[in-house]
Scaffold this active site. Structure first.
Site, PDB file in Angstrom:
ATOM      1  N   ASN A  22       4.826 -10.038   7.961  1.00 60.69           N
ATOM      2  CA  ASN A  22       5.930  -9.144   7.564  1.00 60.69           C
ATOM      3  C   ASN A  22       5.641  -7.660   7.806  1.00 60.69           C
ATOM      4  OD1 ASN A  22       7.668 -11.279   6.535  1.00 60.69           O
ATOM      5  ND2 ASN A  22       6.156 -11.497   4.904  1.00 60.69           N
TER       6      ASN A  22
ATOM      7  N   ASN B 120      -5.279  -5.505   7.487  1.00 59.61           N
ATOM      8  CA  ASN B 120      -4.285  -5.608   6.418  1.00 59.61           C
ATOM      9  C   ASN B 120      -3.766  -7.052   6.409  1.00 59.61           C
ATOM     10  OD1 ASN B 120      -2.205  -5.529   4.610  1.00 59.61           O
ATOM     11  ND2 ASN B 120      -1.314  -3.618   5.365  1.00 59.61           N
TER      12      ASN B 120
ATOM     13  N   HIS C 188      -4.571  -1.650   2.566  1.00 57.34           N
ATOM     14  CA  HIS C 188      -3.193  -1.890   2.121  1.00 57.34           C
ATOM     15  C   HIS C 188      -2.459  -0.562   2.068  1.00 57.34           C
ATOM     16  CE1 HIS C 188      -4.180  -5.990   1.055  1.00 57.34           C
ATOM     17  NE2 HIS C 188      -5.295  -5.513   0.527  1.00 57.34           N
TER      18      HIS C 188
HETATM   19  C1  DQA Z   1       0.339  -5.106   1.541  1.00 54.41           C
HETATM   20  C2  DQA Z   1       0.356  -5.539   0.060  1.00 54.41           C
HETATM   21  C3  DQA Z   1       0.630  -7.033  -0.068  1.00 54.41           C
HETATM   22  O1  DQA Z   1       0.673  -7.404  -1.419  1.00 54.41           O
HETATM   23  C4  DQA Z   1       1.964  -7.384   0.563  1.00 54.41           C
HETATM   24  O2  DQA Z   1       2.175  -8.771   0.532  1.00 54.41           O
HETATM   25  C5  DQA Z   1       2.120  -6.844   1.943  1.00 54.41           C
HETATM   26  C6  DQA Z   1       1.609  -5.524   2.264  1.00 54.41           C
HETATM   27  C7  DQA Z   1       0.218  -3.573   1.686  1.00 54.41           C
HETATM   28  O3  DQA Z   1      -0.117  -3.137   2.786  1.00 54.41           O
HETATM   29  O4  DQA Z   1       0.491  -2.837   0.741  1.00 54.41           O
HETATM   30  O5  DQA Z   1       2.758  -7.465   2.790  1.00 54.41           O
HETATM   31  O6  DQA Z   1      -0.781  -5.690   2.155  1.00 54.41           O
END
Ligand code: DQA
Length: 148
Positions: free
Chosen positions: A11, A73, A102
């Site tokens: 995503n 990430n 993150h």
């Molecule tokens: C993320 C934090 C995760 O919990 C989330 O599912 C993401 C993005 C971040 O970059 O803040 O997709 O990894």
């Protein structure tokens, strides 16, 4: 030429339109461009994104075999993928640095995000600084590379 892998999980290809209040308005391509600007000319960036766990595992094994430092990430896989954790451990066992990053601070969000199964296999974790999380990780890896 020395290369650094930047791996992005599920995503993250939707950044820019995905929950901008949390992740900001930058796309993943914007983040990639920003990192390129911060790179010394003798270092290349191998920037990738996949929604697929198996693909990410293959890339981590590739990084282990080629001893390529990784900025990772894992997105939502962070919280439950033991397979990715094991793949990160394979990287760690070669002595190759892998930094978990993150954009958001998962600890300030829903409780299911408070656990990372990846962190124990990472050299370090940087979270909560938006695209700067990637830049801080890059800066650390560049420091390590200069020391060699
Ligand atoms: C993320 C934090 C995760 O919990 C989330 O599912 C993401 C993005 C971040 O970059 O803040 O997709 O990894």
């Amino acid at each position: 030429m020395t290369s650094i892998m930047v791996l992005n999980g599920p995503n993250l290809g939707r950044l820019g339109s995905r929950e901008p209040d949390i992740y900001g308005s930058q796309t993943l391509a914007d983040i990639e461009q920003g990192l390129h600007k911060a790179l010394p000319t003798d270092i290349t960036l191998d920037f990738r994104q996949s929604d697929d766990e198996a693909t990410l595992i293959g890339w981590l094994q590739e990084a282990a075999d080629s001893r390529t430092p990784v900025i990772f990430n894992p997105a939502a896989f962070t919280h439950y993928s033991y397979a990715l954790r094991d793949a990160c451990q394979i990287v760690a066992e070669t002595g190759t640095p892998l930094i978990e990053v993150h954009l958001s601070n998962p600890h300030a969000r829903e409780s299911f995000r408070h656990t990372s199964v990846i962190s124990g296999a990472a050299r370090g974790v940087i979270a909560g600084f938006g695209d700067q999380s990637y830049h801080l990780a890059l800066s650390h890896i560049l420091t390590l590379l200069e020391r060699h």
